[in-house]
Enzyme design. Structure first.
Site, PDB file in Angstrom:
ATOM      1  N   ASP A 134     -46.550   5.249 -33.947  1.00 52.51           N
ATOM      2  CA  ASP A 134     -45.222   5.895 -34.100  1.00 52.51           C
ATOM      3  C   ASP A 134     -45.451   7.482 -33.739  1.00 52.51           C
ATOM      4  O   ASP A 134     -46.428   7.990 -34.529  1.00 52.51           O
ATOM      5  CB  ASP A 134     -44.124   5.898 -34.958  1.00 52.51           C
ATOM      6  CG  ASP A 134     -42.875   7.179 -35.518  1.00 52.51           C
ATOM      7  OD1 ASP A 134     -42.461   6.310 -34.176  1.00 52.51           O
ATOM      8  OD2 ASP A 134     -42.497   7.148 -36.357  1.00 52.51           O
ATOM      9  N   ASP A 138     -42.816  10.550 -34.219  1.00 56.83           N
ATOM     10  CA  ASP A 138     -42.021  11.520 -34.787  1.00 56.83           C
ATOM     11  C   ASP A 138     -42.431  11.175 -36.597  1.00 56.83           C
ATOM     12  O   ASP A 138     -41.727   9.847 -36.785  1.00 56.83           O
ATOM     13  CB  ASP A 138     -40.444  11.622 -34.551  1.00 56.83           C
ATOM     14  CG  ASP A 138     -40.206  12.099 -33.489  1.00 56.83           C
ATOM     15  OD1 ASP A 138     -40.264  13.161 -32.610  1.00 56.83           O
ATOM     16  OD2 ASP A 138     -39.863  11.686 -32.606  1.00 56.83           O
TER      17      ASP A 138
HETATM   18 MG   LIG Z   1     -40.903   8.056 -36.564  1.00 60.26          MG
END
Ligand SMILES: [Mg+2]
Length: 322
Positions: free
Chosen positions: A49, A51
């Protein structure tokens, strides 16, 4: 937890897989150097992932770029898997590169790209009403799909005066993603298009919040998706994590679930996605899920729980060096 919590599913002569107890959480900081090495040997593909794991907004999280680049140096295949729909893949790659990550457009799996890929894949030829941002519009354009709706929508003189003639008869799908210009007229239009059963209803993701920290809550795309689901009285096909479309896409790229590591900062999207797909999962506490959240989930024995945990991704390198 004792070190013998680490088990291997196969002998050294076969694909070696480092698998933690599914029902508990193991802090990689407590692992020995050899065990970290075993962990690194147990996967060929890294899905991360973005962010909250690699960066927050435009600030890299310390050590994350070095860790991802180290995985690459070890020969791992890398995918950056993000539910963010606001950028096109080349912009994500450029952002990652600016922060020191080695990254190419082909390694970015964003929900704007997935939405365009999905529609292209089913031979969609109509127009899309986008309740979302430019990332979706640009990815649609790249595959030759027409779209409307991006940017502020000011119905004049006011929303109560909206007429059927304000709707485009060519629209055959509604995509909901993050939209900073979200408004009541946009909800009206989305729901009105969706009143036709033939109109497809696609959502990029249902994340509740963006990672930010402090006392300010930044509502995520899930907020908009739920609003459109409510007023249209329909359920969206959600493409982002933890839903199935990403897995199918990755499997079409030749990914082996048993030799794949999913890294994320959220239990209900990233870790849920990893668990559903049969990947190993590493939760980092540098984003949305805090140590306190994790303790609560563990105490409540509330799945999905990660196989392993680290305060931040970059710590894996310090552990190898210490
Ligand atoms: Mg995230």
């Amino acid at each position: 937890m004792p070190n013998n919590a680490i088990t291997t599913r196969h002998s050294k002569n076969y694909n070696r897989t480092f698998k933690m107890f599914k029902s508990s959480v193991y802090n990689l900081q407590e692992a020995s150097k050899d065990q970290i090495q075993d962990f690194l040997n147990s996967f060929d593909t890294v899905l991360s992932d973005c962010d909250g794991v690699l960066w927050i907004d435009n600030n890299a999280i310390q050590g994350s770029a070095d860790a991802m680049n180290y995985f690459r140096k070890l020969g791992k295949k890398i995918f950056y898997v993000t539910n963010n729909s606001t950028k096109i893949r080349s912009d994500f790659a450029a952002k990652a590169q600016q922060m020191g990550f080695i990254a190419s457009q082909e390694e970015i799996l964003s929900t704007a790209y997935l939405a365009a890929h999905y529609l292209k894949g089913i031979g969609f030829t109509k127009k899309v009403y986008v309740l979302g941002s430019n990332g979706i519009a640009e990815e649609l354009k790249a595959v030759g799909i027409r779209h409307i709706g991006v940017g502020p929508d000011l119905v004049k003189p006011d929303f109560k005066s909206m007429q059927p003639s304000d709707l485009d008869p060519e629209v055959g799908a509604v995509i909901v993603g993050f939209d900073e210009h979200v408004s009541y007229p946009k909800f009206m239009k989305a729901a009105s298009y969706l009143a036709s059963e033939e109109c497809l209803f696609i959502a990029t993701n249902t994340d509740e919040r963006f990672p930010r920290g402090g006392s300010i809550v930044v509502p995520g795309t899930g907020t908009l998706v739920r609003a459109v689901e409510t007023c249209s009285e329909r359920k969206a096909l959600v493409l982002g994590k933890p839903h199935d479309y990403v897995r199918k896409f990755l499997e079409s790229c030749g990914l082996d679930p048993a030799r794949t590591l999913m890294i994320g900062d959220r239990c209900n999207t990233d870790i849920e996605f990893g668990v559903r797909c049969g990947f190993q999962t590493l939760l980092v506490l540098s984003g949305v899920t805090s140590n306190k959240d994790l303790e609560r989930l563990r105490n409540e024995k509330k799945p999905p729980l990660p196989d392993v945990v680290l305060p931040k991704l970059g710590d894996i390198l310090s552990l190898l060096q210490s």
